[in-house]
Write an enzyme that holds these catalytic residues in place. Sequence first.
Site, mmCIF file in Angstrom:
data_model
loop_
_atom_site.group_PDB
_atom_site.id
_atom_site.type_symbol
_atom_site.label_atom_id
_atom_site.label_comp_id
_atom_site.label_asym_id
_atom_site.label_seq_id
_atom_site.Cartn_x
_atom_site.Cartn_y
_atom_site.Cartn_z
ATOM 1 C CB CYS A 275 -12.232 14.556 -8.142
ATOM 2 S SG CYS A 275 -12.812 13.201 -7.134
ATOM 3 C CE LYS A 338 -9.260 19.496 0.758
ATOM 4 N NZ LYS A 338 -10.660 19.335 0.319
ATOM 5 N NE ARG A 345 -6.900 9.176 -4.156
ATOM 6 C CZ ARG A 345 -8.170 8.786 -4.075
ATOM 7 N NH1 ARG A 345 -8.615 7.838 -4.875
ATOM 8 N NH2 ARG A 345 -8.983 9.340 -3.201
HETATM 9 C C1 UDX Z 1 -13.951 6.499 -6.262
HETATM 10 C C2 UDX Z 1 -13.797 7.058 -7.671
HETATM 11 O O1 UDX Z 1 -12.419 7.258 -7.909
HETATM 12 C C3 UDX Z 1 -14.522 8.338 -7.889
HETATM 13 O O2 UDX Z 1 -14.572 8.626 -9.249
HETATM 14 C C4 UDX Z 1 -15.897 8.217 -7.426
HETATM 15 O O3 UDX Z 1 -16.476 9.493 -7.397
HETATM 16 C C5 UDX Z 1 -16.033 7.539 -6.105
HETATM 17 O O4 UDX Z 1 -15.274 6.353 -6.008
HETATM 18 P P1 UDX Z 1 -12.632 6.952 -4.059
HETATM 19 O O5 UDX Z 1 -13.600 6.474 -3.055
HETATM 20 O O6 UDX Z 1 -11.760 8.111 -3.719
HETATM 21 O O7 UDX Z 1 -13.357 7.422 -5.361
HETATM 22 O O8 UDX Z 1 -11.757 5.735 -4.603
HETATM 23 P P2 UDX Z 1 -10.940 4.685 -3.771
HETATM 24 O O9 UDX Z 1 -10.559 5.257 -2.456
HETATM 25 O O10 UDX Z 1 -9.921 4.139 -4.706
HETATM 26 O O11 UDX Z 1 -12.038 3.568 -3.450
HETATM 27 C C6 UDX Z 1 -12.541 2.640 -4.323
HETATM 28 C C7 UDX Z 1 -12.638 1.299 -3.592
HETATM 29 O O12 UDX Z 1 -13.328 0.358 -4.431
HETATM 30 C C8 UDX Z 1 -11.294 0.650 -3.229
HETATM 31 O O13 UDX Z 1 -11.225 0.421 -1.851
HETATM 32 C C9 UDX Z 1 -11.268 -0.645 -4.036
HETATM 33 O O14 UDX Z 1 -10.612 -1.703 -3.382
HETATM 34 C C10 UDX Z 1 -12.752 -0.917 -4.223
HETATM 35 N N1 UDX Z 1 -13.059 -1.774 -5.370
HETATM 36 C C11 UDX Z 1 -12.545 -1.517 -6.579
HETATM 37 C C12 UDX Z 1 -13.935 -2.838 -5.199
HETATM 38 O O15 UDX Z 1 -14.407 -3.100 -4.097
HETATM 39 N N2 UDX Z 1 -14.242 -3.600 -6.282
HETATM 40 C C13 UDX Z 1 -13.700 -3.385 -7.513
HETATM 41 O O16 UDX Z 1 -13.985 -4.125 -8.456
HETATM 42 C C14 UDX Z 1 -12.824 -2.294 -7.667
HETATM 43 C C1 UDX Z 2 -13.283 18.058 -5.026
HETATM 44 C C2 UDX Z 2 -14.623 18.787 -4.959
HETATM 45 O O1 UDX Z 2 -14.502 19.965 -4.153
HETATM 46 C C3 UDX Z 2 -15.694 17.870 -4.403
HETATM 47 O O2 UDX Z 2 -16.968 18.516 -4.446
HETATM 48 C C4 UDX Z 2 -15.740 16.593 -5.227
HETATM 49 O O3 UDX Z 2 -16.690 15.684 -4.695
HETATM 50 C C5 UDX Z 2 -14.384 15.940 -5.286
HETATM 51 O O4 UDX Z 2 -13.401 16.867 -5.773
HETATM 52 P P1 UDX Z 2 -11.373 17.490 -3.267
HETATM 53 O O5 UDX Z 2 -10.570 17.085 -4.459
HETATM 54 O O6 UDX Z 2 -11.435 16.574 -2.103
HETATM 55 O O7 UDX Z 2 -12.877 17.775 -3.697
HETATM 56 O O8 UDX Z 2 -10.787 18.880 -2.696
HETATM 57 P P2 UDX Z 2 -10.984 20.440 -3.010
HETATM 58 O O9 UDX Z 2 -11.180 21.124 -1.736
HETATM 59 O O10 UDX Z 2 -11.985 20.685 -4.065
HETATM 60 O O11 UDX Z 2 -9.524 20.843 -3.528
HETATM 61 C C6 UDX Z 2 -9.009 20.362 -4.754
HETATM 62 C C7 UDX Z 2 -7.664 20.990 -5.021
HETATM 63 O O12 UDX Z 2 -7.780 22.376 -5.309
HETATM 64 C C8 UDX Z 2 -6.687 20.907 -3.832
HETATM 65 O O13 UDX Z 2 -5.394 20.598 -4.304
HETATM 66 C C9 UDX Z 2 -6.748 22.297 -3.251
HETATM 67 O O14 UDX Z 2 -5.591 22.628 -2.534
HETATM 68 C C10 UDX Z 2 -6.895 23.131 -4.507
HETATM 69 N N1 UDX Z 2 -7.490 24.469 -4.276
HETATM 70 C C11 UDX Z 2 -8.748 24.597 -3.776
HETATM 71 C C12 UDX Z 2 -6.760 25.604 -4.616
HETATM 72 O O15 UDX Z 2 -5.615 25.505 -5.087
HETATM 73 N N2 UDX Z 2 -7.331 26.844 -4.428
HETATM 74 C C13 UDX Z 2 -8.597 26.998 -3.941
HETATM 75 O O16 UDX Z 2 -9.042 28.142 -3.815
HETATM 76 C C14 UDX Z 2 -9.314 25.837 -3.599
#
Ligand code: UDX
Ligand code: UDX
Length: 458
Positions: A275, A338, A345
Amino acid sequence: MKFEKNILCIGAGYVGGPTMAMIAYKCPRYKVTAVDINPERIGQWNSDNLPIFEPGLDKVVRACRGKNLFFSTEIERGIQEAEIIFVSVNTPTKTFGSGAGMAADLQYWEKTARQIRDCAHSRKIVVEKSTLPVKTSLAMERILTDANDRIHFDVLSNPEFLAEGTAIQDLETPDRVLIGSHETERALEAREALVQIYANWVPREKIITTNLWSSELSKLAANAFLAQRISSINSISALCEKTDADIAEVAKAIGMDSRIGEKFLRASVGFGGSCFKKDILNLVYLCRYYGLNEVAEFWEGVVRINDYQKSRFVLNMLNAMFNTLAGKRICLFGFAFKANTGDTRESPGIFIARELAEERAELVITDPEALENARVDLEDLGKDVSYLVDPYEAAEKSHAIAVITEWELYRALDYDRIYRSMTKPAFIFDGRNILDHRKLFEIGFNVFPIGKTPLTHF
Ligand code: UDX
Ligand code: UDX
């Protein structure tokens, strides 16, 4: 049993899967279905081996699957039956054409909107769960209403703030739930229907409502602010290494100011995850589109510092190890972006492994959950990389260990034993500052933390 509501989610990924599982768990009177175009993924959701590792997810899924929670590939049927449709298909950074490397790729999103329009026979509430550029709901409304005067669609924005590794906890006790809508009577009615779902377990005062655009923008802004804190502390960590200041002490001193707060100030090898980078680049692209170049540059700096932090980590390794890594065995402790997730990713591990391979180091990667993904990420590096689950085995004969992920298990290892098995002089680069540096130094290691003076024997 007759269900009170019929809820669908299109996209059963990291966001859609756990979110639907939680709704089903908290609301036994609703039927909740998650559909996906990927049959393999749906197969996993229906098996004992869920497609994602998330603490507590197993229990929640097992409690409701087959009762009021269903996973299926029947998207069209799902659309026809549901009153409320969440959309959480992926919106990756575009890799082609205008805006490549910056803008969000909205092709899956748009295709899904068209599919909803074409299959629906009755009024639907469509909820944006995916993170999207501001004003995307406008495009969605246009697609849904074009060539359609039979059915009314309400589009709501309800961004998901869950973090991986704590998804279940974040869904169960969220800081807030955000719902954006238009202000018309019908839209407010649709909004209330969504509020009602969350009100089954989230206190009313934590469910906040805004206009559509504020909701869409708040998600991008929240991720940008979180990432900004990490880049801020990481930028100061570089200065600490030059000045004998200690980043942990500085972070504590800053964080105790209640205006700043203590969270998200852990200096690291850099942030990863699907993200932060994607959403900031998206924000930067939007700012440029609207001619706000200064704003764009400000946020771009957050990504630049993150790239710098990752490169700096590798350069520090190279400098410390006598300016050559060729033929040296280097063990990466952790590869997930993490702890408590198998997700890799945008993991800093990917960049670091590639840079080390470029220096012709021999790589060994260990991680309790992410090895399968690591293999895919580094497939092109072939035989230069090996993958071992056991950290002791992985560290054997290595010249250096680099901690990439803050897995709890790395704190509790027997470092005496590890030291004895390594090639000397032995180095540890703690990219997460999780180890006991003084103790490691006393064992014999040369220790290089982030943002602290190294402890070396020469
Ligand atoms: C996704 C987005 O990356 C993020 O920006 C958003 O906040 C939430 O959705 P994530 O759930 O982590 O996050 O993505 P991913 O795990 O890749 O899941 C998306 C799913 O959608 C996949 O399982 C994919 O197969 C599915 N998909 C994709 C459909 O069912 N239909 C489509 O046309 C494209
Ligand atoms: C993030 C947001 O926290 C969440 O609210 C949103 O919906 C999706 O993106 P996520 O990417 O799952 O969630 O993990 P997060 O805990 O935010 O960590 C992101 C990255 O920052 C990781 O690589 C983590 O190791 C790093 N991190 C986090 C640091 O390097 N230092 C910190 O103090 C906190």
